[in-house]
Design a protein around this motif. Sequence first.
Motif, PDB file in Angstrom:
ATOM      1  N   GLY A  70       1.395   9.409  -5.434  1.00  0.00           N
ATOM      2  CA  GLY A  70       1.442  10.718  -4.796  1.00  0.00           C
ATOM      3  C   GLY A  70       0.101  11.150  -4.232  1.00  0.00           C
ATOM      4  N   SER A  71      -0.792  10.188  -4.027  1.00  0.00           N
ATOM      5  CA  SER A  71      -2.146  10.522  -3.581  1.00  0.00           C
ATOM      6  C   SER A  71      -2.782   9.304  -2.931  1.00  0.00           C
ATOM      7  CB  SER A  71      -2.999  10.986  -4.767  1.00  0.00           C
ATOM      8  OG  SER A  71      -4.370  10.942  -4.471  1.00  0.00           O
ATOM      9  N   LEU A  72      -3.444   9.529  -1.798  1.00  0.00           N
ATOM     10  CA  LEU A  72      -4.174   8.443  -1.145  1.00  0.00           C
ATOM     11  C   LEU A  72      -5.347   7.988  -2.006  1.00  0.00           C
ATOM     12  CD1 LEU A  72      -4.278   9.852   2.506  1.00  0.00           C
ATOM     13  CD2 LEU A  72      -2.863   7.970   1.683  1.00  0.00           C
ATOM     14  N   THR A  73      -6.022   8.940  -2.614  1.00  0.00           N
ATOM     15  CA  THR A  73      -7.202   8.620  -3.415  1.00  0.00           C
ATOM     16  C   THR A  73      -6.837   7.796  -4.634  1.00  0.00           C
ATOM     17  OG1 THR A  73      -8.286  10.668  -2.717  1.00  0.00           O
ATOM     18  CG2 THR A  73      -9.152   9.578  -4.682  1.00  0.00           C
ATOM     19  N   HIS A  74      -5.811   8.232  -5.385  1.00  0.00           N
ATOM     20  CA  HIS A  74      -5.405   7.508  -6.586  1.00  0.00           C
ATOM     21  C   HIS A  74      -4.872   6.117  -6.249  1.00  0.00           C
ATOM     22  CE1 HIS A  74      -4.825  11.597  -8.795  1.00  0.00           C
ATOM     23  NE2 HIS A  74      -6.081  11.188  -8.786  1.00  0.00           N
ATOM     24  N   ALA A  75      -4.129   6.022  -5.146  1.00  0.00           N
ATOM     25  CA  ALA A  75      -3.631   4.714  -4.714  1.00  0.00           C
ATOM     26  C   ALA A  75      -4.793   3.806  -4.337  1.00  0.00           C
ATOM     27  CB  ALA A  75      -2.674   4.869  -3.542  1.00  0.00           C
ATOM     28  N   GLY A  76      -5.804   4.375  -3.647  1.00  0.00           N
ATOM     29  CA  GLY A  76      -6.979   3.592  -3.280  1.00  0.00           C
ATOM     30  C   GLY A  76      -7.711   3.064  -4.497  1.00  0.00           C
TER      31      GLY A  76
ATOM     32  N   HIS B  91      -8.195  -0.719  -5.096  1.00  0.00           N
ATOM     33  CA  HIS B  91      -9.603  -1.018  -4.805  1.00  0.00           C
ATOM     34  C   HIS B  91      -9.876  -0.966  -3.300  1.00  0.00           C
ATOM     35  CE1 HIS B  91      -9.975  -2.144  -9.006  1.00  0.00           C
ATOM     36  NE2 HIS B  91      -8.998  -3.025  -8.857  1.00  0.00           N
ATOM     37  N   LEU B  92      -9.328   0.059  -2.679  1.00  0.00           N
ATOM     38  CA  LEU B  92      -9.538   0.315  -1.253  1.00  0.00           C
ATOM     39  C   LEU B  92     -10.043   1.739  -1.077  1.00  0.00           C
ATOM     40  CD1 LEU B  92      -6.224  -1.185   0.228  1.00  0.00           C
ATOM     41  CD2 LEU B  92      -8.510  -2.231   0.321  1.00  0.00           C
ATOM     42  N   SER B  93     -10.739   1.979   0.021  1.00  0.00           N
ATOM     43  CA  SER B  93     -11.189   3.337   0.302  1.00  0.00           C
ATOM     44  C   SER B  93     -10.006   4.191   0.737  1.00  0.00           C
ATOM     45  CB  SER B  93     -12.250   3.327   1.405  1.00  0.00           C
ATOM     46  OG  SER B  93     -11.669   2.919   2.633  1.00  0.00           O
ATOM     47  N   GLN B  94     -10.152   5.512   0.592  1.00  0.00           N
ATOM     48  CA  GLN B  94      -9.084   6.409   1.011  1.00  0.00           C
ATOM     49  C   GLN B  94      -8.790   6.253   2.487  1.00  0.00           C
ATOM     50  OE1 GLN B  94      -9.665  10.532  -0.033  1.00  0.00           O
ATOM     51  NE2 GLN B  94      -8.238  11.247   1.518  1.00  0.00           N
ATOM     52  N   SER B  95      -9.835   6.085   3.297  1.00  0.00           N
ATOM     53  CA  SER B  95      -9.636   5.948   4.747  1.00  0.00           C
ATOM     54  C   SER B  95      -8.870   4.674   5.076  1.00  0.00           C
ATOM     55  CB  SER B  95     -10.985   5.965   5.466  1.00  0.00           C
ATOM     56  OG  SER B  95     -11.816   4.905   5.000  1.00  0.00           O
ATOM     57  N   ALA B  96      -9.153   3.601   4.348  1.00  0.00           N
ATOM     58  CA  ALA B  96      -8.434   2.340   4.604  1.00  0.00           C
ATOM     59  C   ALA B  96      -6.960   2.487   4.249  1.00  0.00           C
ATOM     60  CB  ALA B  96      -9.061   1.209   3.795  1.00  0.00           C
ATOM     61  N   VAL B  97      -6.681   3.155   3.144  1.00  0.00           N
ATOM     62  CA  VAL B  97      -5.291   3.389   2.753  1.00  0.00           C
ATOM     63  C   VAL B  97      -4.599   4.263   3.791  1.00  0.00           C
ATOM     64  CG1 VAL B  97      -3.786   4.457   1.021  1.00  0.00           C
ATOM     65  CG2 VAL B  97      -5.768   3.118   0.293  1.00  0.00           C
ATOM     66  N   SER B  98      -5.262   5.303   4.222  1.00  0.00           N
ATOM     67  CA  SER B  98      -4.687   6.218   5.220  1.00  0.00           C
ATOM     68  C   SER B  98      -4.363   5.492   6.521  1.00  0.00           C
ATOM     69  CB  SER B  98      -5.651   7.375   5.482  1.00  0.00           C
ATOM     70  OG  SER B  98      -5.101   8.274   6.412  1.00  0.00           O
TER      71      SER B  98
ATOM     72  N   ILE C 133       0.838  -1.200   0.000  1.00  0.00           N
ATOM     73  CA  ILE C 133       0.000   0.000   0.000  1.00  0.00           C
ATOM     74  C   ILE C 133       0.875   1.253   0.000  1.00  0.00           C
ATOM     75  CG2 ILE C 133      -1.665   1.319   1.367  1.00  0.00           C
ATOM     76  CD1 ILE C 133      -2.830  -1.397   2.246  1.00  0.00           C
ATOM     77  N   PHE C 134       1.954   1.247   0.799  1.00  0.00           N
ATOM     78  CA  PHE C 134       2.882   2.379   0.805  1.00  0.00           C
ATOM     79  C   PHE C 134       3.442   2.623  -0.593  1.00  0.00           C
ATOM     80  CE2 PHE C 134       7.408   3.374   0.572  1.00  0.00           C
ATOM     81  CZ  PHE C 134       7.402   4.675   1.036  1.00  0.00           C
ATOM     82  N   HIS C 135       3.851   1.557  -1.277  1.00  0.00           N
ATOM     83  CA  HIS C 135       4.441   1.702  -2.606  1.00  0.00           C
ATOM     84  C   HIS C 135       3.437   2.326  -3.576  1.00  0.00           C
ATOM     85  CE1 HIS C 135       7.191   0.733  -5.910  1.00  0.00           C
ATOM     86  NE2 HIS C 135       6.119   0.372  -6.591  1.00  0.00           N
TER      87      HIS C 135
END
Length: 299
Positions: free
Chosen positions: A16-22, A26-33, A8-10
Amino acid sequence: MDWDKLRIFHAVADAGSLTHAGDTLHLSQSAVSRQIRALEESLNTTLFHRHARGLILTEQGELLFDATRAMSKRLDAASARIRDSEEEVFGQLRVTTTIGFGSLWLAPRLSTLYADYPDLNIDLMLEERVLDLPMREADVAIRMKEPSQADLVRRRLMSVRMRLYANQAYLAAHGTPQTIEDLREHRLLCQNVGSTQVSAGATLVRELMSYDLPKLLTVNNYFGVLQGVNFGLGIGMLPDYTAIDQPNLVRVLPEVESNIVPVFLAYPEELRHSKRIEAFRDFVMSEINAQKQKAQTTA
């Protein structure tokens, strides 16, 4: 260290974004955070600077991203080896070579490779910079000198010389030089002596420049030189392989040529048994043999 958190960190560092990584994971922004915070807590450090436009890696984050990037490349290599354990040849093959060789020799011949392997996708990276094959910046390289990197399988393909060529129509209109001094009556097209090129080419350019030629057009790659020659701008210094596919080119001053430039194919040792590499290597060797036969026929 938790592999899932590193994954997830990678993704966050790459996007460069929690939203784009999510979205990618296929995870919510809050889950990634939450996962990023948990990783930071386990390492007792801050991995990202947070601001309104996105995320920026801290120094510690850069160190970790370098590690996860290397891990990702190794996993890609393992995945490629697993896929290539089958007899089928498919998927992406990243090929790097010089602008001149890639655009003038390799690209025009790829239709033959695609005819045999329609599911193979070539990512052709043309640049003078030597890419790091062991770190998987590319899968296979064709280079104008023997590779010095360790852990590479290397094979010499052929030899190249830089020679002088002109368009038939140009010579009919302006005459054919008989000596190097006669070049003063023509425009010389070549790479600038300071541009990135093989040393044999640079040496020949310096030799020609020593004759104080008044008319000159320099280009930073041989594709540009060939275009100039084809449009009748002057006499160009080109690799000899260009003449095989350009019947309108006439060699000028046959005694003028560079030293031999060896051409090597190389790929990482870990891809030695790759079916994609094998298919590409056999294709290149077949085309080179056909070129040699054509040269002997026309000689």
